[in-house]
Motif scaffolding. Structure first.
Motif, PDB file in Angstrom:
ATOM      1  N   ALA A  81      38.608  44.640  48.934  1.00 11.83           N
ATOM      2  CA  ALA A  81      38.955  45.789  48.341  1.00 11.83           C
ATOM      3  C   ALA A  81      40.110  45.671  47.677  1.00 11.83           C
ATOM      4  O   ALA A  81      40.548  46.608  46.877  1.00 11.83           O
ATOM      5  CB  ALA A  81      39.098  46.754  49.635  1.00 11.83           C
ATOM      6  N   THR A  82      40.853  44.475  47.871  1.00 12.54           N
ATOM      7  CA  THR A  82      42.160  44.435  47.074  1.00 12.54           C
ATOM      8  C   THR A  82      42.244  43.515  46.330  1.00 12.54           C
ATOM      9  O   THR A  82      43.135  43.042  45.661  1.00 12.54           O
ATOM     10  CB  THR A  82      43.278  43.927  48.383  1.00 12.54           C
ATOM     11  OG1 THR A  82      43.078  43.034  49.108  1.00 12.54           O
ATOM     12  CG2 THR A  82      43.855  45.251  48.959  1.00 12.54           C
ATOM     13  N   ALA A  83      40.843  42.919  45.816  1.00 12.94           N
ATOM     14  CA  ALA A  83      40.649  41.836  44.677  1.00 12.94           C
ATOM     15  C   ALA A  83      41.143  42.502  43.484  1.00 12.94           C
ATOM     16  O   ALA A  83      40.766  43.692  43.225  1.00 12.94           O
ATOM     17  CB  ALA A  83      39.418  41.383  44.797  1.00 12.94           C
ATOM     18  N   ARG A  84      41.753  41.654  42.589  1.00 13.25           N
ATOM     19  CA  ARG A  84      42.130  42.100  41.107  1.00 13.25           C
ATOM     20  C   ARG A  84      41.281  41.457  40.413  1.00 13.25           C
ATOM     21  O   ARG A  84      41.723  41.306  38.903  1.00 13.25           O
ATOM     22  CB  ARG A  84      43.560  41.766  41.053  1.00 13.25           C
ATOM     23  CG  ARG A  84      44.565  42.787  41.786  1.00 13.25           C
ATOM     24  CD  ARG A  84      46.099  42.240  41.373  1.00 13.25           C
ATOM     25  NE  ARG A  84      47.030  43.218  42.091  1.00 13.25           N
ATOM     26  CZ  ARG A  84      48.095  43.275  41.749  1.00 13.25           C
ATOM     27  NH1 ARG A  84      48.467  42.461  40.847  1.00 13.25           N
ATOM     28  NH2 ARG A  84      49.165  43.969  42.608  1.00 13.25           N
ATOM     29  N   PHE A  85      40.368  40.938  40.548  1.00 14.24           N
ATOM     30  CA  PHE A  85      39.240  39.966  39.757  1.00 14.24           C
ATOM     31  C   PHE A  85      37.956  40.270  40.297  1.00 14.24           C
ATOM     32  O   PHE A  85      37.703  40.700  41.441  1.00 14.24           O
ATOM     33  CB  PHE A  85      39.655  38.684  39.421  1.00 14.24           C
ATOM     34  CG  PHE A  85      39.417  37.780  40.755  1.00 14.24           C
ATOM     35  CD1 PHE A  85      38.404  37.131  40.858  1.00 14.24           C
ATOM     36  CD2 PHE A  85      40.507  37.861  41.609  1.00 14.24           C
ATOM     37  CE1 PHE A  85      38.304  36.062  41.925  1.00 14.24           C
ATOM     38  CE2 PHE A  85      40.355  37.163  42.795  1.00 14.24           C
ATOM     39  CZ  PHE A  85      39.155  36.283  42.871  1.00 14.24           C
ATOM     40  N   THR A  86      36.852  39.961  39.548  1.00 15.57           N
ATOM     41  CA  THR A  86      35.457  39.821  40.055  1.00 15.57           C
ATOM     42  C   THR A  86      34.877  38.466  39.707  1.00 15.57           C
ATOM     43  O   THR A  86      35.369  37.658  39.157  1.00 15.57           O
ATOM     44  CB  THR A  86      34.549  40.886  38.921  1.00 15.57           C
ATOM     45  OG1 THR A  86      34.527  40.404  37.856  1.00 15.57           O
ATOM     46  CG2 THR A  86      35.159  42.273  39.424  1.00 15.57           C
ATOM     47  N   ALA A  87      34.058  38.001  40.702  1.00 13.88           N
ATOM     48  CA  ALA A  87      33.212  36.821  40.409  1.00 13.88           C
ATOM     49  C   ALA A  87      31.908  37.023  40.325  1.00 13.88           C
ATOM     50  O   ALA A  87      31.025  37.527  41.328  1.00 13.88           O
ATOM     51  CB  ALA A  87      33.356  36.018  41.821  1.00 13.88           C
ATOM     52  N   VAL A  97      29.975  30.604  37.700  1.00 21.78           N
ATOM     53  CA  VAL A  97      30.359  31.698  38.018  1.00 21.78           C
ATOM     54  C   VAL A  97      31.714  31.935  37.083  1.00 21.78           C
ATOM     55  O   VAL A  97      32.603  30.989  36.980  1.00 21.78           O
ATOM     56  CB  VAL A  97      30.700  31.630  39.460  1.00 21.78           C
ATOM     57  CG1 VAL A  97      31.831  32.927  40.139  1.00 21.78           C
ATOM     58  CG2 VAL A  97      29.569  32.168  40.246  1.00 21.78           C
ATOM     59  N   VAL A  98      31.981  33.108  36.671  1.00 18.68           N
ATOM     60  CA  VAL A  98      33.318  33.437  35.723  1.00 18.68           C
ATOM     61  C   VAL A  98      33.905  34.613  36.779  1.00 18.68           C
ATOM     62  O   VAL A  98      33.444  35.348  37.341  1.00 18.68           O
ATOM     63  CB  VAL A  98      32.754  33.868  34.517  1.00 18.68           C
ATOM     64  CG1 VAL A  98      32.016  35.412  34.744  1.00 18.68           C
ATOM     65  CG2 VAL A  98      33.974  34.272  33.766  1.00 18.68           C
ATOM     66  N   LEU A  99      35.179  34.177  36.758  1.00 15.06           N
ATOM     67  CA  LEU A  99      36.380  35.022  37.519  1.00 15.06           C
ATOM     68  C   LEU A  99      36.944  35.869  36.439  1.00 15.06           C
ATOM     69  O   LEU A  99      37.723  35.425  35.345  1.00 15.06           O
ATOM     70  CB  LEU A  99      37.121  34.199  38.069  1.00 15.06           C
ATOM     71  CG  LEU A  99      36.581  33.098  39.213  1.00 15.06           C
ATOM     72  CD1 LEU A  99      37.753  32.199  39.901  1.00 15.06           C
ATOM     73  CD2 LEU A  99      35.759  33.695  40.290  1.00 15.06           C
ATOM     74  N   THR A 100      36.820  37.120  36.531  1.00 13.77           N
ATOM     75  CA  THR A 100      37.236  37.961  35.514  1.00 13.77           C
ATOM     76  C   THR A 100      38.460  39.164  35.890  1.00 13.77           C
ATOM     77  O   THR A 100      37.974  39.946  36.861  1.00 13.77           O
ATOM     78  CB  THR A 100      36.141  38.963  34.741  1.00 13.77           C
ATOM     79  OG1 THR A 100      35.242  38.079  34.503  1.00 13.77           O
ATOM     80  CG2 THR A 100      36.659  39.899  33.816  1.00 13.77           C
ATOM     81  N   PRO A 101      39.780  39.060  35.521  1.00 12.43           N
ATOM     82  CA  PRO A 101      40.621  39.846  35.851  1.00 12.43           C
ATOM     83  C   PRO A 101      40.603  41.398  35.543  1.00 12.43           C
ATOM     84  O   PRO A 101      40.307  41.875  34.493  1.00 12.43           O
ATOM     85  CB  PRO A 101      41.816  39.223  35.672  1.00 12.43           C
ATOM     86  CG  PRO A 101      41.525  38.603  34.138  1.00 12.43           C
ATOM     87  CD  PRO A 101      40.163  38.064  34.362  1.00 12.43           C
ATOM     88  N   SER A 102      40.907  42.097  36.558  1.00 13.88           N
ATOM     89  CA  SER A 102      41.086  43.671  36.091  1.00 13.88           C
ATOM     90  C   SER A 102      42.584  43.940  36.172  1.00 13.88           C
ATOM     91  O   SER A 102      43.070  44.861  35.258  1.00 13.88           O
ATOM     92  CB  SER A 102      40.234  44.556  37.155  1.00 13.88           C
ATOM     93  OG  SER A 102      40.843  44.057  38.390  1.00 13.88           O
ATOM     94  N   GLN A 103      43.505  43.137  36.540  1.00 17.30           N
ATOM     95  CA  GLN A 103      45.016  43.365  36.399  1.00 17.30           C
ATOM     96  C   GLN A 103      45.366  41.960  36.448  1.00 17.30           C
ATOM     97  O   GLN A 103      44.979  40.821  36.844  1.00 17.30           O
ATOM     98  CB  GLN A 103      45.395  43.867  37.647  1.00 17.30           C
ATOM     99  CG  GLN A 103      44.736  45.166  37.983  1.00 17.30           C
ATOM    100  CD  GLN A 103      45.404  45.700  39.368  1.00 17.30           C
ATOM    101  OE1 GLN A 103      46.326  45.979  39.564  1.00 17.30           O
ATOM    102  NE2 GLN A 103      44.537  46.236  40.326  1.00 17.30           N
ATOM    103  N   VAL A 104      46.721  41.777  36.025  1.00 22.09           N
ATOM    104  CA  VAL A 104      47.424  40.417  35.735  1.00 22.09           C
ATOM    105  C   VAL A 104      47.726  40.451  37.292  1.00 22.09           C
ATOM    106  O   VAL A 104      48.224  41.203  38.195  1.00 22.09           O
ATOM    107  CB  VAL A 104      48.772  40.728  35.027  1.00 22.09           C
ATOM    108  CG1 VAL A 104      49.704  39.497  35.198  1.00 22.09           C
ATOM    109  CG2 VAL A 104      48.421  40.727  33.526  1.00 22.09           C
ATOM    110  N   SER A 105      47.760  38.982  37.732  1.00 26.58           N
ATOM    111  CA  SER A 105      48.065  38.538  39.220  1.00 26.58           C
ATOM    112  C   SER A 105      49.037  37.312  39.158  1.00 26.58           C
ATOM    113  O   SER A 105      48.804  36.572  38.501  1.00 26.58           O
ATOM    114  CB  SER A 105      46.983  38.644  39.869  1.00 26.58           C
ATOM    115  OG  SER A 105      46.075  37.403  39.583  1.00 26.58           O
TER     116      SER A 105
END
Length: 214
Positions: A81-87, A97-105
């Motif tokens: 729930a607190t992830a700032r990216f998707t896998a 698998v690509v890791l795509t950020p929704s926010q800078v971390s």
């Protein structure tokens, strides 16, 4: 005056005596062969018993297990729930698998990609990860930590390997981290990620474990 009577040995008598001698020789040879066979069997059994007991240890064989990154999950400090990216599956190939950020971390945002690694052997001697980074500025997006954990009960996991080397390779690359432990539960790989821009991407390919057979 006494007469001595001589009974000549007939051909039949000589043949019978020869057969008896042959039979005796055959029996003696068979007994000797059987004894040698039994001794050989006894020696083999003793050697097998020695190898299987404390007298000898069967050497473990080096093994490697390879894993697909599919199934990796995105996690923040309090779980998904607190992830700032998707896998998600990459394209292409869609087996990466690509890791795509929704926010800078940053380092202190504790963003982790977690992947289970089934392992039915004994000790683990290393973990290898293949990856690639897509970024316009080398060094702003990277894998900042490589971790292996050992979990039995679901309320805790023990960190068995924690490597803090930054992995910043832009082109596809693989790296290996030495390890030295024997898991007692399930093994999982944790990759801590840092994203300097929401336009950057990290792609994960092959993951492997090396160690010794059970």
């Amino acid at each position: 005056m006494m007469l001595k009577v001589y009974r000549p040995r007939t051909a039949l008598t000589r043949i019978g005596a020869g057969l008896v001698l042959c039979l005796v020789a055959s029996l003696l040879a068979a007994g000797s062969s059987a004894g040698a066979t039994e001794r050989a069997r006894g020696d083999a059994a003793q050697q097998a018993q020695t190898a299987g007991s404390g007298g000898g240890v069967v050497a473990a064989v080096p093994v490697q297990a390879r894993y697909s990154p599919l199934g990796a999950t995105a996690n923040g400090p309090s779980g998904p729930a607190t992830a700032r990216f998707t896998a998600t599956p990459y394209c292409c190939p869609s087996t990466a698998v690509v890791l795509t950020p929704s926010q800078v971390s940053t380092e202190t945002d504790f963003q982790w990609a977690i992947l289970g690694l089934p392992w039915d052997n004994t000790s683990i001697s290393s973990v290898s990860v293949c990856y690639a980074i897509s970024t316009a500025v080398t060094g702003r997006t990277y894998l900042s930590q490589t971790r292996l954990t050992d979990m039995t009960l679901p309320n805790s996991a023990t960190v068995m390997l924690d490597d803090g080397t930054d992995r910043t390779a832009v082109g596809p690359a693989c790296y290996t981290v030495p390890a030295s432990f024997t898991p007692t539960g399930s093994v999982a790989l944790g990759l801590k990620v840092v994203f300097g821009s929401t336009s950057d991407r990290i792609t994960i390919g092959l993951v492997s474990l090396s160690g010794l057979s059970a």
